[in-house]
Motif scaffolding. Structure first.
Motif, short mmCIF file in Angstrom:
data_model
loop_
_atom_site.label_atom_id
_atom_site.label_comp_id
_atom_site.label_asym_id
_atom_site.label_seq_id
_atom_site.Cartn_x
_atom_site.Cartn_y
_atom_site.Cartn_z
N LEU A 1 0.83 -1.16 0.05
CA LEU A 1 0.07 -0.01 -0.17
C LEU A 1 0.87 1.27 -0.12
O LEU A 1 1.76 1.22 0.85
CB LEU A 1 -0.80 -0.05 1.27
CG LEU A 1 -1.92 -1.19 1.28
CD1 LEU A 1 -2.65 -1.24 2.52
CD2 LEU A 1 -2.89 -1.12 0.10
N GLY A 2 0.55 2.17 -0.94
CA GLY A 2 1.41 3.31 -1.09
C GLY A 2 2.62 3.23 -1.90
O GLY A 2 3.24 4.05 -2.21
N TRP A 3 2.69 2.03 -2.34
CA TRP A 3 4.08 1.65 -3.25
C TRP A 3 3.65 1.87 -4.75
O TRP A 3 4.49 1.47 -5.79
CB TRP A 3 4.56 0.37 -3.03
CG TRP A 3 5.35 0.23 -1.85
CD1 TRP A 3 5.06 0.04 -0.44
CD2 TRP A 3 6.81 0.72 -1.66
NE1 TRP A 3 6.09 0.23 0.51
CE2 TRP A 3 7.34 0.55 -0.21
CE3 TRP A 3 7.92 1.12 -2.70
CZ2 TRP A 3 8.42 0.61 0.04
CZ3 TRP A 3 8.97 1.03 -2.15
CH2 TRP A 3 9.30 1.01 -0.80
N LEU A 4 2.49 2.12 -5.18
CA LEU A 4 2.16 2.28 -6.81
C LEU A 4 2.42 1.25 -7.47
O LEU A 4 2.64 1.49 -8.50
CB LEU A 4 2.76 3.79 -7.23
CG LEU A 4 2.81 4.96 -6.08
CD1 LEU A 4 3.76 5.91 -6.53
CD2 LEU A 4 1.46 5.50 -6.22
N GLY A 5 2.16 -0.01 -6.86
CA GLY A 5 2.15 -0.94 -7.93
C GLY A 5 3.67 -1.40 -8.04
O GLY A 5 4.15 -2.29 -8.98
N THR A 6 4.81 -0.89 -7.51
CA THR A 6 6.12 -1.09 -7.97
C THR A 6 6.70 -2.33 -7.24
O THR A 6 7.82 -2.91 -7.50
CB THR A 6 7.03 0.01 -7.57
OG1 THR A 6 7.03 0.42 -6.33
CG2 THR A 6 6.80 1.31 -8.41
N THR A 7 6.04 -2.86 -5.92
CA THR A 7 6.35 -3.91 -5.25
C THR A 7 5.72 -5.18 -5.54
O THR A 7 5.67 -6.30 -5.11
CB THR A 7 6.36 -3.58 -3.75
OG1 THR A 7 5.18 -3.35 -3.49
CG2 THR A 7 7.49 -2.41 -3.62
N GLY A 8 4.43 -5.18 -6.20
CA GLY A 8 3.58 -6.23 -6.35
C GLY A 8 2.10 -5.61 -7.10
O GLY A 8 1.87 -4.57 -7.07
N ILE A 9 1.57 -6.86 -7.77
CA ILE A 9 0.35 -6.24 -8.42
C ILE A 9 -0.93 -7.15 -7.43
O ILE A 9 -0.89 -8.21 -7.31
CB ILE A 9 0.49 -7.01 -9.79
CG1 ILE A 9 1.33 -6.16 -10.64
CG2 ILE A 9 -1.03 -6.60 -10.44
CD1 ILE A 9 1.63 -6.81 -11.81
N ILE A 10 -1.72 -6.14 -7.01
CA ILE A 10 -2.90 -6.58 -6.20
C ILE A 10 -3.96 -7.13 -7.14
O ILE A 10 -4.41 -6.47 -8.06
CB ILE A 10 -3.54 -5.20 -5.53
CG1 ILE A 10 -2.29 -4.50 -4.68
CG2 ILE A 10 -4.82 -5.73 -4.46
CD1 ILE A 10 -2.81 -3.25 -4.22
N THR A 11 -4.10 -8.63 -6.96
CA THR A 11 -4.99 -9.12 -7.69
C THR A 11 -6.40 -9.33 -6.92
O THR A 11 -7.41 -9.60 -7.68
CB THR A 11 -4.47 -10.42 -8.22
OG1 THR A 11 -3.91 -11.13 -7.12
CG2 THR A 11 -3.37 -10.42 -9.49
N LYS A 12 -6.40 -9.35 -5.77
CA LYS A 12 -7.54 -9.27 -4.88
C LYS A 12 -7.56 -8.44 -4.02
O LYS A 12 -6.36 -8.33 -3.24
CB LYS A 12 -7.97 -10.70 -4.49
CG LYS A 12 -8.22 -11.75 -5.31
CD LYS A 12 -8.97 -13.13 -4.75
CE LYS A 12 -8.99 -14.03 -5.90
NZ LYS A 12 -8.25 -15.21 -5.87
#
Ligand code: FAD
Length: 290
Positions: A202-213
């Motif tokens: 959270l707060g990493w703008l998708g740079t550390t992982g892709i939220i799938t759920k």
């Protein structure tokens, strides 16, 4: 056809991939003011497994990968500065669960604010989530990934603080479950008996992982909503006014704004107060308190 294009088609099928100039054009920009940059491919997965395969492919090919929701963050976050693959999450838009008693919902990583709002209105009119003032097509996971704020943020903090659990695809392609879903089937909390690892995403703008759920807290949706507007030309009073109003703990939301034009607004500070209730009596009481 390039190897990457072939591999992407194998993963998601022909209709889920593009490298045609007219489609890449759309994925090279957002509605803000920053300079566009073309990606090489855009791909729209439908499942977590497809996201995993795309991440592994990008790793293998050393291709940059930019996850995208609705691309409305306006600050260049989804502009693929180094080309590569834009991963459009919009086809992962299912509402997976609403637990009305425990007041949470679980949705896929590309589900939009509007879709969840409409679903709750139809099936659980007594419940709501914290919706940003952004267009309804914007996505829930992206808003949490950028610490967004919504209608209930005055009471409950950033929308990312309302997240109860996550499924994330890591840059290695592994799947990571955050919070209570890592222990059992319930998505009620992200830190019941263990350290809260959500801050890695959270707060990493998708740079550390892709939220799938993503699981998120739901709140009571009251039957009546009312609004009051106050104006003052004494800016020095605003902190005290806000302190006292928020101390009441009865506002749904509060918005302070000023603007120099048109001239009738100049020098005036507007305070808009939103409050809700299930009965006229409750609304009258709250209005009197305010
Ligand atoms: C008129 C207007 C009003 C707005 N009002 C508000 C407001 O009140 N509150 C507010 O917070 N914002 C507001 N915004 C800004 C923005 O639109 C929102 O924050 C919105 O939630 C962004 O969602 P999106 O799907 O467009 O995100 P995108 O722009 O697609 O993505 C945002 C970031 O999240 C990443 N990302 C996307 N999907 C995922 C995923 N599944 N997993 C991990 N990372 C991901 C992206 O790589 C990017 O870094 C407003 C914008 C406009 C145009």
């Amino acid at each position: 056809m390039s190897d990457i294009l072939k591999a992407l088609i194998e993963i998601v099928g022909e209709r889920g991939v593009s490298n045609t100039p007219e489609e890449l054009w759309f994925y090279s920009r957002d509605p803000g003011v920053l300079t566009p940059h073309l990606p090489d491919y855009v791909v729209a997965p439908r499942t977590t497994e497809e996201v995993q395969k795309i991440v592994l492919l990008a790793n293998r090919e050393k291709s940059p990968l930019v996850p995208m929701g609705n691309g409305m963050s306006l600050t260049g976050l989804v502009i693929p500065l180094k080309g590569g693959i834009v991963l459009d999450m919009k086809r992962m838009d299912k509402i997976l669960e609403v637990n009305a008693m425990a007041r949470y919902a679980v949705v896929e990583g590309g589900t939009s604010q509007g879709v969840l709002k409409a679903y709750l209105q139809e099936h659980y009119p007594q419940l709501r989530h914290s919706i940003p003032d952004a267009p309804p097509t914007t996505t829930i996971a992206a808003n949490a990934a950028l610490h967004g704020q919504g209608r209930l943020s005055q009471q409950y903090g950033f929308n990312s603080e309302m997240v109860t659990g996550m499924e994330v695809v890591l840059p290695t392609g592994e799947i990571c479950l955050i919070g209570s879903p890592s222990l059992g089937p319930y998505w009620f909390s992200r830190g019941p008996t263990m350290p809260d690892l959500s801050a890695l995403f959270l707060g990493w703008l998708g740079t550390t992982g892709i939220i799938t759920k993503i699981g998120l807290r739901l709140y009571p949706n009251k039957k009546i909503r009312d609004v009051e507007l106050f104006v003052t030309d004494r800016v020095d009073l605003i902190p005290d006014i806000l302190y006292k109003l928020t101390h009441l703990e009865i506002l749904e939301d509060v918005n302070v704004w000023f603007q120099p034009k048109p001239l009738m607004f100049q020098g005036n500070f507007h305070i808009t107060l939103y409050f809700t209730g299930d009965t006229e009596e409750e609304i009258t009481f709250k209005r009197r308190m305010i």
